[in-house]
Each structure stands twice: as structure tokens, then as C-alpha cells.
Design a protein around this motif. Structure first.
Motif, mmCIF file in Angstrom:
data_model
loop_
_atom_site.group_PDB
_atom_site.id
_atom_site.type_symbol
_atom_site.label_atom_id
_atom_site.label_comp_id
_atom_site.label_asym_id
_atom_site.label_seq_id
_atom_site.Cartn_x
_atom_site.Cartn_y
_atom_site.Cartn_z
ATOM 1 N N TYR A 132 26.051 -32.274 -1.406
ATOM 2 C CA TYR A 132 25.341 -31.787 -2.588
ATOM 3 C C TYR A 132 26.310 -31.952 -3.767
ATOM 4 C CZ TYR A 132 22.187 -29.566 0.801
ATOM 5 O OH TYR A 132 21.312 -29.316 1.829
ATOM 6 N N ASP A 133 26.089 -32.995 -4.541
ATOM 7 C CA ASP A 133 27.058 -33.345 -5.575
ATOM 8 C C ASP A 133 27.277 -32.223 -6.587
ATOM 9 O OD1 ASP A 133 27.417 -35.825 -4.423
ATOM 10 O OD2 ASP A 133 26.017 -36.856 -5.758
ATOM 11 N N ASP A 134 26.205 -31.483 -6.918
ATOM 12 C CA ASP A 134 26.369 -30.412 -7.910
ATOM 13 C C ASP A 134 27.198 -29.263 -7.355
ATOM 14 O OD1 ASP A 134 24.311 -29.762 -6.137
ATOM 15 O OD2 ASP A 134 22.840 -29.272 -7.702
ATOM 16 N N SER A 135 27.026 -28.950 -6.074
ATOM 17 C CA SER A 135 27.848 -27.907 -5.451
ATOM 18 C C SER A 135 29.307 -28.349 -5.350
ATOM 19 C CB SER A 135 27.326 -27.570 -4.052
ATOM 20 O OG SER A 135 26.055 -26.978 -4.094
ATOM 21 N N VAL A 136 29.505 -29.609 -4.976
ATOM 22 C CA VAL A 136 30.868 -30.137 -4.865
ATOM 23 C C VAL A 136 31.554 -30.109 -6.232
ATOM 24 C CG1 VAL A 136 32.254 -32.174 -4.332
ATOM 25 C CG2 VAL A 136 30.326 -31.547 -2.855
ATOM 26 N N ALA A 137 30.824 -30.507 -7.283
ATOM 27 C CA ALA A 137 31.400 -30.498 -8.631
ATOM 28 C C ALA A 137 31.789 -29.087 -9.043
ATOM 29 C CB ALA A 137 30.418 -31.099 -9.630
ATOM 30 N N LEU A 138 30.967 -28.103 -8.676
ATOM 31 C CA LEU A 138 31.279 -26.711 -9.003
ATOM 32 C C LEU A 138 32.539 -26.263 -8.265
ATOM 33 C CD1 LEU A 138 30.626 -24.007 -10.316
ATOM 34 C CD2 LEU A 138 28.951 -23.604 -8.493
ATOM 35 N N MET A 139 32.634 -26.594 -6.984
ATOM 36 C CA MET A 139 33.823 -26.216 -6.219
ATOM 37 C C MET A 139 35.071 -26.870 -6.807
ATOM 38 S SD MET A 139 34.797 -26.847 -2.209
ATOM 39 C CE MET A 139 35.289 -28.555 -2.511
ATOM 40 N N GLU A 140 34.982 -28.142 -7.120
ATOM 41 C CA GLU A 140 36.146 -28.844 -7.679
ATOM 42 C C GLU A 140 36.527 -28.273 -9.042
ATOM 43 O OE1 GLU A 140 35.609 -33.218 -5.547
ATOM 44 O OE2 GLU A 140 34.693 -32.851 -7.511
ATOM 45 N N GLY A 141 35.522 -27.871 -9.820
ATOM 46 C CA GLY A 141 35.806 -27.252 -11.112
ATOM 47 C C GLY A 141 36.535 -25.933 -10.958
ATOM 48 N N LEU A 142 36.176 -25.159 -9.942
ATOM 49 C CA LEU A 142 36.849 -23.884 -9.688
ATOM 50 C C LEU A 142 38.310 -24.115 -9.291
ATOM 51 C CD1 LEU A 142 33.948 -22.172 -7.748
ATOM 52 C CD2 LEU A 142 34.840 -21.429 -9.965
ATOM 53 N N ILE A 143 38.543 -25.143 -8.479
ATOM 54 C CA ILE A 143 39.926 -25.469 -8.100
ATOM 55 C C ILE A 143 40.722 -25.865 -9.342
ATOM 56 C CG2 ILE A 143 41.365 -27.098 -6.809
ATOM 57 C CD1 ILE A 143 39.047 -27.229 -4.734
ATOM 58 N N GLU A 144 40.133 -26.714 -10.166
ATOM 59 C CA GLU A 144 40.821 -27.174 -11.364
ATOM 60 C C GLU A 144 41.069 -26.033 -12.351
ATOM 61 O OE1 GLU A 144 38.328 -30.288 -12.771
ATOM 62 O OE2 GLU A 144 38.766 -31.605 -11.059
ATOM 63 N N ALA A 145 40.188 -25.025 -12.326
ATOM 64 C CA ALA A 145 40.348 -23.873 -13.218
ATOM 65 C C ALA A 145 41.401 -22.887 -12.711
ATOM 66 C CB ALA A 145 39.008 -23.162 -13.401
ATOM 67 N N GLY A 146 41.948 -23.137 -11.526
ATOM 68 C CA GLY A 146 43.034 -22.305 -11.024
ATOM 69 C C GLY A 146 42.641 -21.257 -10.014
ATOM 70 N N TYR A 147 41.372 -21.240 -9.595
ATOM 71 C CA TYR A 147 40.962 -20.280 -8.559
ATOM 72 C C TYR A 147 41.483 -20.738 -7.199
ATOM 73 C CZ TYR A 147 37.868 -18.002 -11.898
ATOM 74 O OH TYR A 147 37.376 -17.322 -12.982
ATOM 75 N N ASP A 148 41.733 -19.769 -6.347
ATOM 76 C CA ASP A 148 42.170 -20.046 -4.980
ATOM 77 C C ASP A 148 40.926 -20.297 -4.137
ATOM 78 O OD1 ASP A 148 43.708 -20.188 -2.618
ATOM 79 O OD2 ASP A 148 43.281 -18.068 -2.223
ATOM 80 N N VAL A 149 40.689 -21.533 -3.778
ATOM 81 C CA VAL A 149 39.471 -21.913 -3.060
ATOM 82 C C VAL A 149 39.821 -22.305 -1.626
ATOM 83 C CG1 VAL A 149 37.525 -23.520 -2.956
ATOM 84 C CG2 VAL A 149 38.324 -22.644 -5.179
ATOM 85 N N THR A 150 39.123 -21.681 -0.672
ATOM 86 C CA THR A 150 39.225 -22.041 0.738
ATOM 87 C C THR A 150 37.809 -22.161 1.297
ATOM 88 O OG1 THR A 150 39.398 -19.700 1.390
ATOM 89 C CG2 THR A 150 41.471 -20.918 1.083
ATOM 90 N N MET A 151 37.719 -22.563 2.560
ATOM 91 C CA MET A 151 36.418 -22.726 3.202
ATOM 92 C C MET A 151 36.410 -22.007 4.547
ATOM 93 S SD MET A 151 35.750 -26.809 2.392
ATOM 94 C CE MET A 151 37.196 -27.273 3.373
ATOM 95 N N LEU A 152 35.258 -21.462 4.887
ATOM 96 C CA LEU A 152 35.056 -20.755 6.152
ATOM 97 C C LEU A 152 33.730 -21.230 6.719
ATOM 98 C CD1 LEU A 152 35.534 -18.566 8.292
ATOM 99 C CD2 LEU A 152 34.642 -16.882 6.653
#
Length: 203
Positions: free
Chosen positions: A89-109
Motif C-alpha cells: 500500500y504505497d500511501d501507507s508505506v509513504a506515511l511510515m517512511e515519512g515518520l522515520i524521516e521525521a525522527g520517530y522511532d519506528v518498528t514493526m510487530l
């Protein structure tokens, strides 16, 4: 309540499309026969045990012993798994990548069989971008068991109250809340962005 610092994504039906009907609409063209196959042979309850760590070899052997007439299609479930996950889902992926670039700590479960997850990660390189992932098949725990949320928080040093979890399953969302996390039920990327915004998370 602490500000959100940790964002945890589910994968299937949040970042990746998943639909077993895709190959089986060709393999079992009759809709009623296909429905019976998924309800009585390769059931959701059977498949989730691979997410819990059971090998495909053992899973197939179990079903073939019970349903020998369906041996070929039982093996087809793993054989054609890649067709069940045709795109992200490209829009979801773009949102996740934006959060990483914004400095949030992103992990997956994720509830995922080990081998199919690592296959997916090679096909979809964005799955390597978060800080890390807990794969249910690796640790033999599945959502919404409370233990898997605690394991993930311990493994990645998350403060539960400062963590938000995103999942398409209401049961998994409720499991995260029971673990002391904040949680969002995923329906689509636009709604997710709005829900995160209400929690003070913006890209």
C-alpha cells in the motif's frame, strides 16, 4: 500522558496487501468449492499456527493426513504464497517512511511465518527501513497474546505509554491497549494520518 515517541506498525493489510483468494481463484475456480476449501481444509486457524512458528512441512503433513484428496492444493498454499501478497500500500508505506524521516522511532510487530516474512522483506525493501521487527514465527508468540507486546517493548526498549501501535485487527489493537500501549485501528492511510495527528504525531 507522555508524547508519542515509538510507532509500531503491523504489516499485513497495513503495509502489504494479502489475499489468499488471488491464486486460489485460479486453482479452484468454483467459488463454492473454494469457500469450502478455506472453511474446512486450509483454514485461518490452520494458517495462524505457521505464524506461531509451526513449519510448513509439519502443517502440510497434518492436513494431507486428514484431507488426502486435497494434497495438491494444500501444498499450493505455500507454493503460491507470493501471489497472495502482490503489492504494498504505497500511501501507507509513504506515511511510515515519512515518520522515520521525521525522527520517530519506528518498528514493526507482525503475525507472520518466518520464511514468508523474510521472502517478503526481499521483495519489498521498505520493510528493512524501520529500526527492527518482531516476527511472531521467530519467537513463537502471536498477537493478541499479551506476551508478544511485552516481548517487543523489551526487545526495542519501548516505553509503553509513549508507544502507538497500528493494526488492521481490532483484537490486536485491543491487545496492545491491554499492554499499556496506545493503539490505532487501521482502515486506510488517510484515516491513519488523521488518527496519528490527534495523538500529536505529524509528518
Amino acid at each position: 500522558m507522555p508524547d508519542i515517541r515509538h510507532i509500531v506498525f503491523d504489516i499485513g493489510k497495513v503495509l502489504l496487501h494479502y489475499d489468499p483468494e488471488l491464486p486460489f481463484s485460479r486453482l479452484i475456480p468454483d467459488a463454492e468449492e473454494r469457500r469450502r476449501f478455506f472453511e474446512t481444509v486450509c483454514t485461518g486457524a490452520w494458517n495462524v499456527e505457521q505464524d506461531r512458528g509451526r513449519s510448513w512441512q509439519d502443517a502440510e503433513a497434518l492436513l494431507i493426513a486428514e484431507h488426502p484428496a486435497h494434497e495438491d492444493n494444500i501444498r499450493n498454499f505455500r507454493r503460491h504464497w507470493h501471489e497472495m501478497v502482490p503489492h504494498a500500500y504505497d500511501d501507507s508505506v509513504a506515511l511510515m517512511e515519512g515518520l522515520i524521516e521525521a525522527g520517530y522511532d519506528v518498528t514493526m510487530l507482525t503475525n507472520f511465518a518466518s520464511d514468508t516474512f523474510y521472502e517478503a522483506r526481499e521483495r519489498f525493501p521498505f520493510l528493512k527501513k524501520p529500526r527492527g521487527v518482531t516476527v511472531s514465527g521467530d519467537i513463537r508468540l502471536i498477537k493478541p497474546d499479551l506476551a508478544i507486546y511485552r516481548h517487543h517493548a523489551d526487545a526495542f526498549g519501548l516505553e509503553p505509554a509513549a508507544t502507538v501501535f497500528i493494526d488492521d485487527s481490532p483484537h490486536n489493537v485491543e491487545g496492545a491497549r491491554k499492554a499499556g500501549w496506545q493503539a490505532v485501528h487501521f482502515t486506510d492511510a488517510a484515516t491513519l494520518a488523521a488518527d496519528l495527528g490527534r495523538l500529536g504525531v505529524t509528518v
